[in-house]
Design a protein around this motif. Structure first.
Motif, short mmCIF file in Angstrom:
data_model
loop_
_atom_site.label_atom_id
_atom_site.label_comp_id
_atom_site.label_asym_id
_atom_site.label_seq_id
_atom_site.Cartn_x
_atom_site.Cartn_y
_atom_site.Cartn_z
N LEU A 77 0.77 -1.05 0.11
CA LEU A 77 0.18 0.08 0.02
C LEU A 77 0.63 1.29 0.03
O LEU A 77 0.82 2.19 -0.83
CB LEU A 77 -0.92 0.03 1.31
CG LEU A 77 -1.68 1.27 1.56
CD1 LEU A 77 -2.66 1.61 0.37
CD2 LEU A 77 -2.48 1.35 2.59
N CYS A 78 1.84 1.32 0.92
CA CYS A 78 2.65 2.55 1.09
C CYS A 78 3.53 2.62 -0.28
O CYS A 78 3.98 3.91 -0.79
CB CYS A 78 3.55 2.21 2.11
SG CYS A 78 2.57 2.32 3.75
N LEU A 79 4.13 1.75 -1.17
CA LEU A 79 4.62 1.97 -2.18
C LEU A 79 3.67 2.86 -3.25
O LEU A 79 4.20 3.39 -4.06
CB LEU A 79 5.18 0.56 -2.63
CG LEU A 79 6.32 -0.29 -2.21
CD1 LEU A 79 6.49 -1.48 -2.59
CD2 LEU A 79 7.79 0.79 -2.17
N ALA A 80 2.58 2.14 -3.13
CA ALA A 80 1.51 2.72 -4.14
C ALA A 80 1.24 4.25 -3.98
O ALA A 80 1.16 4.90 -4.76
CB ALA A 80 0.07 1.84 -4.14
N LEU A 81 1.19 4.47 -2.61
CA LEU A 81 0.81 6.01 -2.11
C LEU A 81 2.01 6.71 -2.47
O LEU A 81 1.65 7.97 -2.82
CB LEU A 81 0.57 6.03 -0.60
CG LEU A 81 -0.71 5.11 -0.03
CD1 LEU A 81 -0.75 5.15 1.34
CD2 LEU A 81 -1.96 6.15 -0.62
N GLU A 82 3.21 6.16 -2.38
CA GLU A 82 4.50 7.34 -2.64
C GLU A 82 4.55 7.47 -4.07
O GLU A 82 4.40 8.71 -4.59
CB GLU A 82 5.76 6.35 -2.32
CG GLU A 82 6.92 7.25 -2.77
CD GLU A 82 8.15 6.73 -2.24
OE1 GLU A 82 9.26 7.08 -2.99
OE2 GLU A 82 8.27 5.96 -1.22
N GLU A 83 3.93 6.47 -5.02
CA GLU A 83 4.12 6.83 -6.54
C GLU A 83 3.00 7.75 -6.84
O GLU A 83 3.09 8.70 -7.61
CB GLU A 83 4.13 5.51 -7.37
CG GLU A 83 5.36 4.78 -7.11
CD GLU A 83 6.38 5.46 -7.61
OE1 GLU A 83 6.47 6.31 -8.49
OE2 GLU A 83 7.77 5.27 -7.06
N LEU A 84 1.89 7.49 -6.16
CA LEU A 84 0.60 8.58 -6.64
C LEU A 84 0.87 9.93 -6.10
O LEU A 84 0.60 10.92 -6.69
CB LEU A 84 -0.80 8.11 -5.72
CG LEU A 84 -1.48 6.53 -6.24
CD1 LEU A 84 -2.43 6.15 -5.34
CD2 LEU A 84 -1.83 7.04 -7.74
N ALA A 85 1.59 10.10 -4.85
CA ALA A 85 1.87 11.41 -4.32
C ALA A 85 2.84 12.12 -5.15
O ALA A 85 3.15 13.34 -5.00
CB ALA A 85 2.16 11.43 -2.86
N ARG A 86 3.68 11.26 -5.88
CA ARG A 86 4.82 11.97 -6.93
C ARG A 86 4.06 13.02 -7.92
O ARG A 86 4.68 13.93 -8.33
CB ARG A 86 5.60 11.03 -7.41
CG ARG A 86 6.62 10.45 -6.44
CD ARG A 86 7.66 9.39 -7.18
NE ARG A 86 8.46 9.80 -8.20
CZ ARG A 86 9.17 9.21 -8.93
NH1 ARG A 86 9.50 7.70 -8.68
NH2 ARG A 86 10.26 9.66 -9.73
N VAL A 87 2.61 12.63 -8.18
CA VAL A 87 2.10 13.27 -9.06
C VAL A 87 0.92 14.28 -8.62
O VAL A 87 0.87 15.36 -8.70
CB VAL A 87 1.39 12.42 -10.17
CG1 VAL A 87 0.33 13.05 -11.23
CG2 VAL A 87 2.56 11.54 -10.91
#
Length: 390
Positions: A77-87
């Motif tokens: 989940l956290c890996l996904a959140l980091e990539e989403l928040a980059r945008v």
């Protein structure tokens, strides 16, 4: 995208984590980046994006497969959140709150019937759940709950209000978990329990969405409960354990917010690198000047260090070891990195950094709340100091 697979030792493989991260990175770049700027300016909730993320399984990453989830873990989940928040952080917080605060209390503490009723739609992104904890007079003092719930004829009768509640008023919000005072403890003090309140229950109303400084595509509302009646079996977990349950959920959520913060911090690096290679001043690209190079180098160091902090806390959690202290450190370090990087990125962009059409302006507006939500920076320092015996 398929779910993360586990090795024979029960651990998800590094290759599957990377495949997930890469797929979310591509989704954020291709599906979110082209449209989120306009949605943000119009303050519109990104229903189409949410539906696509639901189809990818992002809302069900750490939820068991028997309830429609991906059967993954919090690191995924956290890996996904980091990539989403980059945008964009509005999209990322919609997933974070939908999972950490919407799904996980039910998954962790719900009965089989409660899980079967609510989790499949939430895990698929067809519905959103929310958690009503904060109250207008409470803030960081969540134990000062004034909302009450009393039993009457096999029903809980709820009265009170909540504020700053994410995902609570969308067209697809299905349920809100509400903390309420249900009595007095034997030794004195408030008995606080958690109760599931379906959207649309008579007497349960949501305000118009807040006008916020940032997170403009995220749904945030105030909630009101006026003699709201729900069945007694809507109690979530043990009676009187609602506050303790929330604290355990909050520890997990701090890791998720740290990962989201790192995403924003890294997004600032991404945008600054691109701009430094394009923008010319005094006959050279600004990236050729040491002042800009050092500023971007500092930004990269902050993002990298904060990433190590949240991944360490997440690994302790996955290993079944205590992680409260490390989660507080990760949240503090990462939110600071996000705020510092957003400020530096805006400075690098100059006047253009103050324009809404550029992502760094959005990042700057979104960064501040990361030092407040899921426990303020001061609360994190208090937890760290307490761990040290102070």
């Amino acid at each position: 995208m398929t779910g993360t697979e586990q090795t024979s030792s029960g651990q998800t493989s590094a290759e599957d984590y990377e495949a997930l991260r890469a797929s979310v990175e591509e989704f954020a770049r291709k599906e979110v980046a082209p449209v989120i700027g306009d949605l943000y300016i119009r303050e519109e909730f990104p229903y189409d994006i949410v539906a696509k993320m639901g189809a990818m399984g992002l809302f069900g990453l750490p939820v068991g497969e028997e309830y429609g989830g991906m059967g993954g873990d919090y690191l995924a989940l956290c890996l996904a959140l980091e990539e989403l928040a980059r945008v964009d952080s509005s999209v990322a917080i919609t997933v974070e709150a939908g999972v950490s605060l919407g799904a996980m209390p039910i998954f962790r503490f719900g009965t089989d019937e409660q899980k079967a009723r609510w989790l499949p739609d939430i895990a698929a992104g067809r519905a959103l759940g929310a958690f009503g904890l904060t109250e207008p007079g409470g803030g960081s003092d969540a134990g000062a709950t004034r909302t009450t719930a009393r039993l009457d004829g096999g029903e809980w009768v709820i009265n009170g209000s909540k504020c700053f509640i994410t995902n609570s008023g969308t067209d697809i919000t299905s349920v809100v978990t509400v903390t309420a005072v249900t009595g007095e403890k034997p030794g004195g003090g408030k008995e606080i329990s958690a109760i599931l309140v379906p959207a649309g229950t008579p007497g349960f109303t949501v305000s118009e969405k807040y006008s916020k400084v940032g997170w403009n595509c995220s749904d945030t509302r105030e909630l009101f409960f006026d003699d709201v009646r729900v069945p007694e079996e809507n109690l979530l977990g043990e009676r009187g354990r609602g506050y303790a349950q929330f604290l355990s959920i909050l520890d997990e959520g701090r890791i998720a917010i740290a990962a989201l913060s790192v995403g924003l911090a890294q997004g600032c690096v991404d945008e600054s690198l691109r701009y430094a290679g394009e923008r010319e001043a005094f006959g050279h690209t600004i990236g050729s000047y040491q002042a800009i190079q050092f500023k971007i180098a500092d930004m990269e160091v902050r993002a990298h260090t904060a990433r190590l902090a949240w991944r360490h806390a997440a690994q302790l959690m996955l290993d079944g070891k205590p992680f409260k202290h490390e989660a507080a450190i990760a949240k503090l370090v990462a939110s600071n990195a996000a705020m510092d990087n957003a400020r530096d990125a805006t400075q690098i962009f100059g006047g253009y950094g103050f324009m809404n059409e550029y992502p760094v302006g959005r990042f700057y507006r979104d960064a501040k709340i990361l030092e407040v939500g899921e426990g303020t920076s001061e609360v994190q320092k208090m937890l760290i100091a307490r761990h040290l015996g102070l």
